[in-house]
Design an enzyme around this catalytic site. Structure first.
Site, PDB file in Angstrom:
ATOM      1  N   ASP A  10       5.957   5.536  -1.792  1.00  0.00           N
ATOM      2  CA  ASP A  10       4.861   6.411  -1.386  1.00  0.00           C
ATOM      3  C   ASP A  10       5.299   7.859  -1.576  1.00  0.00           C
ATOM      4  OD1 ASP A  10       2.611   7.535  -0.352  1.00  0.00           O
ATOM      5  OD2 ASP A  10       2.781   6.665   1.642  1.00  0.00           O
ATOM      6  N   ASP A 103      -0.225   7.733  -6.539  1.00  0.00           N
ATOM      7  CA  ASP A 103       0.983   8.191  -5.846  1.00  0.00           C
ATOM      8  C   ASP A 103       1.696   7.118  -5.030  1.00  0.00           C
ATOM      9  OD1 ASP A 103      -0.945   7.923  -3.917  1.00  0.00           O
ATOM     10  OD2 ASP A 103      -0.584   9.854  -2.959  1.00  0.00           O
ATOM     11  N   GLU A 104       1.314   5.866  -5.171  1.00  0.00           N
ATOM     12  CA  GLU A 104       2.035   4.824  -4.456  1.00  0.00           C
ATOM     13  C   GLU A 104       1.952   3.498  -5.193  1.00  0.00           C
ATOM     14  OE1 GLU A 104       0.279   3.078  -0.799  1.00  0.00           O
ATOM     15  OE2 GLU A 104      -1.089   4.783  -0.912  1.00  0.00           O
TER      16      GLU A 104
END
Length: 392
Positions: A10, A103-104
């Site tokens: 993350d 983003d993760e």
């Protein structure tokens, strides 16, 4: 002994971190990415969050909450480029990488041959260091035996967190956490669970009987109970050539009630998924939109085209009717997702307007090439542009 081979990555305050990599002099300041006029906060630095700025807070409100907030405009193409580089670094550790969002994502280290938990931790620490050194952003990691626990672990000590949950300790790890740490429990749901039902911690949920849980959560009570116990058997799903569908989802930090805002999110997902479909040499026929409410209930609706396509334009007119059919409750949304299915790789049959479609396809290929070279916002669709007030 079962090793913690499932990793959740993350990135920390991703959009802001990408901008600060270009503007290091702003590190440590209260800053956020978003539109200054009629916009919302896309990402806020941890210093700004400490002042009460969150996503997706309207920019005007954020500036009232934090008057010295530094607003940063979106840099076209930057985020997708850094995201791609980040996941490419992940793939140097394992081929089993699931990109859950920009983003993760998840990594499965099972096939990597690690013998001990210490070896796994050393390898993931190395990946964390590579991301920081090469991309000038930081990321937090959670290591566990399944995706749910790894995801929760990755968010506990941000930024630059690193949490390992040994096998067999999942329920013990989760029990003392606030109920809001469970995926899908947003601030409003947490407030309701604490205020109306006295469920403040995860262990409080587990103390309730099945009948009471069903009364509180409805059909989703088993999912909630399993989540509180740390039970999750979902595999890490990697992208592969014979994909039967393409999908993307977004969970909101704060529930969203604006139909127009959800429409923009869905169209953005279309714009992000179709280039991947073209890159794979595929076409899709069916689009399904799913919405999830704060109480974990969800609805979905899909429509199919008469023929498969790899272009965005045929799907745009479906967004509004699909959302209206799926979003039947007059309540804000916690999550929205888009799924394309009916994947095929056969040529489109010649039709009356085949020449026009081929022209659009060639144009799309050119735009994909430009956006790959210069970033995904070099050329934008009209709905991607922020609305601006008329000149005074």
């Amino acid at each position: 002994m079962i090793l913690p081979t499932i990793v959740h990555l993350d990135a920390d305050a991703f959009f802001v971190s990408c901008e600060l990599a270009l503007k290091p002099e702003l590190r440590g300041t209260k800053c956020a990415v978003g539109g200054r006029e009629r916009g919302i906060i896309s990402s806020a630095s941890y210093e700004a969050r400490a002042c009460g700025v969150y996503t997706p807070m309207p920019t005007t409100r954020a500036l009232k909450v934090c008057p010295d907030l530094i607003m940063l405009p979106h840099t076209g193409g930057l985020y997708s480029r850094v995201s791609r580089q980040m996941f490419e670094l992940c793939e140097t550790l394992t081929p089993l990488v699931q990109r859950n969002s920009i983003d993760e994502g998840y990594l499965d280290l099972g096939p990597c041959g690690f013998k001990t938990s210490a070896e796994i931790e050393q390898a993931v620490h190395g990946l964390q260091h590579k991301i920081e050194q090469q991309l000038q952003i930081t990321a937090s990691f959670g290591l566990a035996v399944n995706k749910l626990v790894a995801q929760i672990a990755s968010k506990l000590r941000k930024p630059k967190g690193f949490v390992v949950v040994p096998s067999g300790t999942e329920a013990e790890f989760l029990a003392p956490l606030p109920i809001g740490k469970l995926p899908g429990v947003g601030p409003k749901t947490e407030e309701r669970l604490v205020g109306r039902h006295g469920i403040k911690l995860v262990r409080d949920l587990l103390a309730r009987g099945e009948a009471e849980l069903e009364a509180i959560f409805g059909d989703g009570w088993r999912e909630m109970r399993d989540g509180a116990l740390g039970i999750d058997d979902r595999p890490v799903e990697t992208e592969h050539e014979d994909a039967k569908s393409y999908s993307q989802q977004e969970t909101f930090d704060e529930d969203i009630a604006s139909f127009a805002e959800i429409e923009r999110v869905v169209k953005r997902m279309i714009d992000e998924l179709l280039p991947k479909i073209r890159e794979d040499g595929k076409r899709v026929r069916t689009m399904t939109v799913k919405v999830r409410y704060p109480d974990f209930s969800q609805e979905s609706h899909g429509r199919s085209l008469s023929a498969g396509t790899d272009l965005e334009a045929p799907f745009y007119p479906l967004v509004t009717p699909l959302l209206r059919q799926a979003w039947t409750k007059k309540r804000p949304l916690r999550l929205v997702s888009v799924r394309f299915s009916g994947v095929e790789d056969t040529p489109v049959q010649l039709e009356m307007f085949a020449q026009n479609e081929e022209k659009r396809r060639r144009l799309a290929a050119v735009l994909d090439h430009l956006n790959r070279r210069g970033g995904d916002a070099v050329v934008q669709h009209g709905h991607q542009l922020a609305k601006r007030p008329p000149p005074r």
